[in-house]
Design a protein around this motif. Structure first.
Motif, PDB file in Angstrom:
ATOM      1  N   UNK A   3       0.866  -1.182   0.000  1.00 35.24           N
ATOM      2  CA  UNK A   3       0.000   0.000   0.000  1.00 35.24           C
ATOM      3  C   UNK A   3       0.894   1.219   0.000  1.00 35.24           C
ATOM      4  N   UNK A   4       0.538   2.213  -0.778  1.00 34.02           N
ATOM      5  CA  UNK A   4       1.372   3.414  -0.792  1.00 34.02           C
ATOM      6  C   UNK A   4       1.203   4.144   0.521  1.00 34.02           C
ATOM      7  N   UNK A   5       2.185   4.914   0.764  1.00 34.71           N
ATOM      8  CA  UNK A   5       2.426   5.714   1.917  1.00 34.71           C
ATOM      9  C   UNK A   5       1.271   6.498   2.538  1.00 34.71           C
ATOM     10  N   UNK A   6       0.208   5.821   3.000  1.00 35.31           N
ATOM     11  CA  UNK A   6      -0.887   6.588   3.591  1.00 35.31           C
ATOM     12  C   UNK A   6      -0.633   6.833   5.067  1.00 35.31           C
ATOM     13  N   UNK A   7      -0.044   5.855   5.704  1.00 36.83           N
ATOM     14  CA  UNK A   7       0.209   5.981   7.135  1.00 36.83           C
ATOM     15  C   UNK A   7       1.659   6.374   7.373  1.00 36.83           C
ATOM     16  N   UNK A   8       1.939   6.755   8.625  1.00 31.60           N
ATOM     17  CA  UNK A   8       3.293   7.174   8.971  1.00 31.60           C
ATOM     18  C   UNK A   8       4.275   6.014   8.943  1.00 31.60           C
ATOM     19  N   UNK A   9       5.557   6.343   8.894  1.00 31.19           N
ATOM     20  CA  UNK A   9       6.608   5.323   8.806  1.00 31.19           C
ATOM     21  C   UNK A   9       6.506   4.333   9.962  1.00 31.19           C
ATOM     22  N   UNK A  10       6.361   4.855  11.183  1.00 31.01           N
ATOM     23  CA  UNK A  10       6.354   3.978  12.363  1.00 31.01           C
ATOM     24  C   UNK A  10       5.174   3.023  12.332  1.00 31.01           C
ATOM     25  N   UNK A  11       4.024   3.518  11.867  1.00 33.15           N
ATOM     26  CA  UNK A  11       2.829   2.671  11.783  1.00 33.15           C
ATOM     27  C   UNK A  11       3.040   1.563  10.763  1.00 33.15           C
ATOM     28  N   UNK A  12       3.602   1.943   9.612  1.00 36.69           N
ATOM     29  CA  UNK A  12       3.836   0.930   8.568  1.00 36.69           C
ATOM     30  C   UNK A  12       4.907  -0.067   9.002  1.00 36.69           C
ATOM     31  N   UNK A  13       5.906   0.410   9.752  1.00 34.50           N
ATOM     32  CA  UNK A  13       6.966  -0.496  10.224  1.00 34.50           C
ATOM     33  C   UNK A  13       6.373  -1.596  11.092  1.00 34.50           C
ATOM     34  N   UNK A  14       5.307  -1.298  11.775  1.00 33.44           N
ATOM     35  CA  UNK A  14       4.702  -2.272  12.689  1.00 33.44           C
ATOM     36  C   UNK A  14       3.600  -3.100  12.006  1.00 33.44           C
ATOM     37  N   UNK A  15       2.911  -2.490  11.045  1.00 32.43           N
ATOM     38  CA  UNK A  15       1.731  -3.172  10.506  1.00 32.43           C
ATOM     39  C   UNK A  15       1.775  -3.559   9.027  1.00 32.43           C
ATOM     40  N   UNK A  16       2.612  -2.927   8.224  1.00 32.41           N
ATOM     41  CA  UNK A  16       2.542  -3.167   6.770  1.00 32.41           C
ATOM     42  C   UNK A  16       2.760  -4.644   6.447  1.00 32.41           C
ATOM     43  N   UNK A  17       1.896  -5.202   5.623  1.00 33.07           N
ATOM     44  CA  UNK A  17       2.008  -6.592   5.195  1.00 33.07           C
ATOM     45  C   UNK A  17       1.545  -7.587   6.239  1.00 33.07           C
ATOM     46  N   UNK A  18       1.070  -7.101   7.382  1.00 33.94           N
ATOM     47  CA  UNK A  18       0.760  -8.014   8.488  1.00 33.94           C
ATOM     48  C   UNK A  18      -0.647  -7.790   9.021  1.00 33.94           C
ATOM     49  N   UNK A  19      -1.513  -8.740   8.716  1.00 34.50           N
ATOM     50  CA  UNK A  19      -2.866  -8.729   9.273  1.00 34.50           C
ATOM     51  C   UNK A  19      -2.950  -9.861  10.280  1.00 34.50           C
ATOM     52  N   UNK A  20      -3.880  -9.764  11.218  1.00 37.61           N
ATOM     53  CA  UNK A  20      -4.061 -10.869  12.166  1.00 37.61           C
ATOM     54  C   UNK A  20      -4.337 -12.140  11.370  1.00 37.61           C
ATOM     55  N   UNK A  21      -3.755 -13.245  11.817  1.00 35.39           N
ATOM     56  CA  UNK A  21      -3.882 -14.513  11.106  1.00 35.39           C
ATOM     57  C   UNK A  21      -5.347 -14.939  11.045  1.00 35.39           C
ATOM     58  N   UNK A  22      -5.902 -15.148   9.837  1.00 39.99           N
ATOM     59  CA  UNK A  22      -7.346 -15.409   9.721  1.00 39.99           C
ATOM     60  C   UNK A  22      -7.796 -16.702  10.417  1.00 39.99           C
ATOM     61  N   UNK A  23      -6.934 -17.699  10.520  1.00 34.20           N
ATOM     62  CA  UNK A  23      -7.402 -18.947  11.141  1.00 34.20           C
ATOM     63  C   UNK A  23      -7.408 -18.893  12.665  1.00 34.20           C
ATOM     64  N   UNK A  24      -6.436 -18.181  13.259  1.00 36.32           N
ATOM     65  CA  UNK A  24      -6.344 -18.201  14.729  1.00 36.32           C
ATOM     66  C   UNK A  24      -6.520 -16.837  15.369  1.00 36.32           C
ATOM     67  N   UNK A  25      -6.389 -15.771  14.582  1.00 38.62           N
ATOM     68  CA  UNK A  25      -6.421 -14.433  15.161  1.00 38.62           C
ATOM     69  C   UNK A  25      -5.074 -13.993  15.709  1.00 38.62           C
TER      70      UNK A  25
END
Ligand SMILES: *Cc1c(COP(=O)(O)O)cnc(C)c1O
Length: 387
Positions: A3-25
């Motif tokens: 995703x292009x740069x919508x959020x701040x660097x620190x936020x993306x460093x922690x969350x980019x590419x990483x969603x809660x695992x759909x099978x276990x949360x």
């Protein structure tokens, strides 16, 4: 795709590419060790077939680093040199590369001892702090400009926008090794560079406990992306699942680590700038650095690496290196712990002596990777070792 740069660097460093695992949360990215993935019907699967081609943990790392570099697509490698090697695979026999003359020693070895022979490319090394040298080195075979900034170990700073503009106007691919700065300090793609790459062993990993690399393609260029994906899949130099996980973990603290690396390094550079045992402190954050203004414009902070020329040449610099207690005498850089090394005898020993001297790597030169220890302890450690 990141995703292009919508959020701040620190936020993306922690969350980019990483969603809660759909099978276990699971909130944190699991380490998917599976080499293969079950298919419902031949060729029908959930997007994963075989882990050399695609792996969920590595994919999260790739999306995160692509986001932090403000690029489109990321690739995770088994080492920094594997990323550089894959990048050079984009070239064909006879192609010409213009490279910075003060490069990571392993890159020069890869170019001179491997790629020129196996792939038939040609490399010209020039001092890119003067754009005129780049213009003069260009031939009608030039297909790539390979830049590192700040350079290793002399911390010269190259104007990325000038390189990118020239490369674009000549339809040459521009590549930047951004290892020394990290994406927190400098984002080459924002200056128009085509490809940015890293030794993730250094600041991205940040804890000196893994070897890995990364490469990010800046623009939406489907041909370039699929060519690189094919190179990676065909050669197989990928980041393993465990290392991908470790880097993801490390990226979460990249911003706070880099801030402190930069702060400590600047303070140390200033403290020793006019020390009687040191003839020169090289750091882009010092106002006497030849590219200080460019560094201030192009970088956010000046990085965590300092080089110093110790008076008294080889003997004196060797005994200084033997006497530091907190600064560990070791190759590498970018970890939480402080390291110190002697380029002529260690990281750049593979360069012939005349070449080393031509570019300014003298026998008195030492390189410091300033870590996150207490600043007072670091200063005192250098003071006592210089005595
Ligand atoms: C360490 C380093 C590399 C090589 O990375 P590895 O992970 O050791 O293969 C490349 N470029 C720079 C600037 C480095 O410092």
């Amino acid at each position: 795709m990141s995703k292009k740069n919508k959020e701040g660097f620190e936020t993306r460093a922690i969350h980019a590419g990483q969603k809660a695992d759909p099978t276990t949360g699971a909130v944190m990215m699991p380490i998917y060790t599976s080499s293969t993935f079950e298919q419902e019907s031949p060729g029908v699967h959930k997007g994963y077939d075989y882990s050399r081609s695609i792996n969920p943990t590595r994919k999260a790392f790739e999306e995160c680093i692509a986001s932090l570099e403000n690029g489109e697509v990321g690739f995770g490698f088994s080492s920094g040199v594997a990323a550089i090697s894959a990048c050079v695979e984009l070239l064909s026999p006879g192609d010409h590369v213009i490279a910075m003359n003060d490069l990571y020693g392993g890159t020069v070895r890869l170019f001179n001892e491997i790629k020129t022979l196996s792939q038939g490319i040609e490399v010209t090394y020039v001092d890119m702090t003067d754009m005129q040298n780049v213009l003069e080195a260009k031939t009608d075979k030039t297909k790539m400009i390979f830049v590192e900034t700040p350079t290793n170990p002399l911390l010269r700073v190259v104007d990325l926008a000038a390189i990118a503009d020239f490369a674009k106007s000549e339809k040459i691919l521009s590549v930047c090794d951004n290892t020394f700065a990290s994406p927190y300090v400098q984002q080459p793609l924002n200056h128009g560079i085509d490809i940015v790459l890293h030794s993730a062993t250094k600041y991205l990993g940040g804890h000196s406990d893994l070897i890995a690399g990364a490469l990010v393609i800046g623009k939406k260029d489907d041909a370039l992306v699929s060519r690189m994906a094919n190179i990676v899949n065909s050669l197989g130099p990928i980041t393993g699942a465990f290392d991908s996980y470790l880097i993801l973990r490390s990226l979460k603290t990249l911003a706070v680590r880099m801030e402190r690396h930069c702060e400590n390094a600047l303070a140390i550079a200033k403290h020793f700038e006019s020390h009687k045992e040191i003839s020169e402190v090289i750091y882009p954050g010092l106002s006497n650095h030849p590219q200080h203004d460019l560094a201030s414009k192009q970088m956010k902070g000046y990085g965590g690496i300092i080089s110093m020329n110790i008076k008294g040449g080889l003997e004196k610099s060797k005994s200084f290196l033997e006497r530091t207690k907190i600064f560990a005498l070791a190759e590498s850089l970018g970890g939480v712990e402080s390291l110190i090394e002697h380029p002529a005898l260690m990281t750049h020993a593979s360069l012939p002596k005349d070449r080393r001297e031509m570019i300014g790597i003298s026998d008195g030169l030492v390189r410091l990777s300033v870590g996150l220890e207490s600043l007072d302890d670091l200063v005192e450690d250098i003071e006592q070792a210089l005595k």
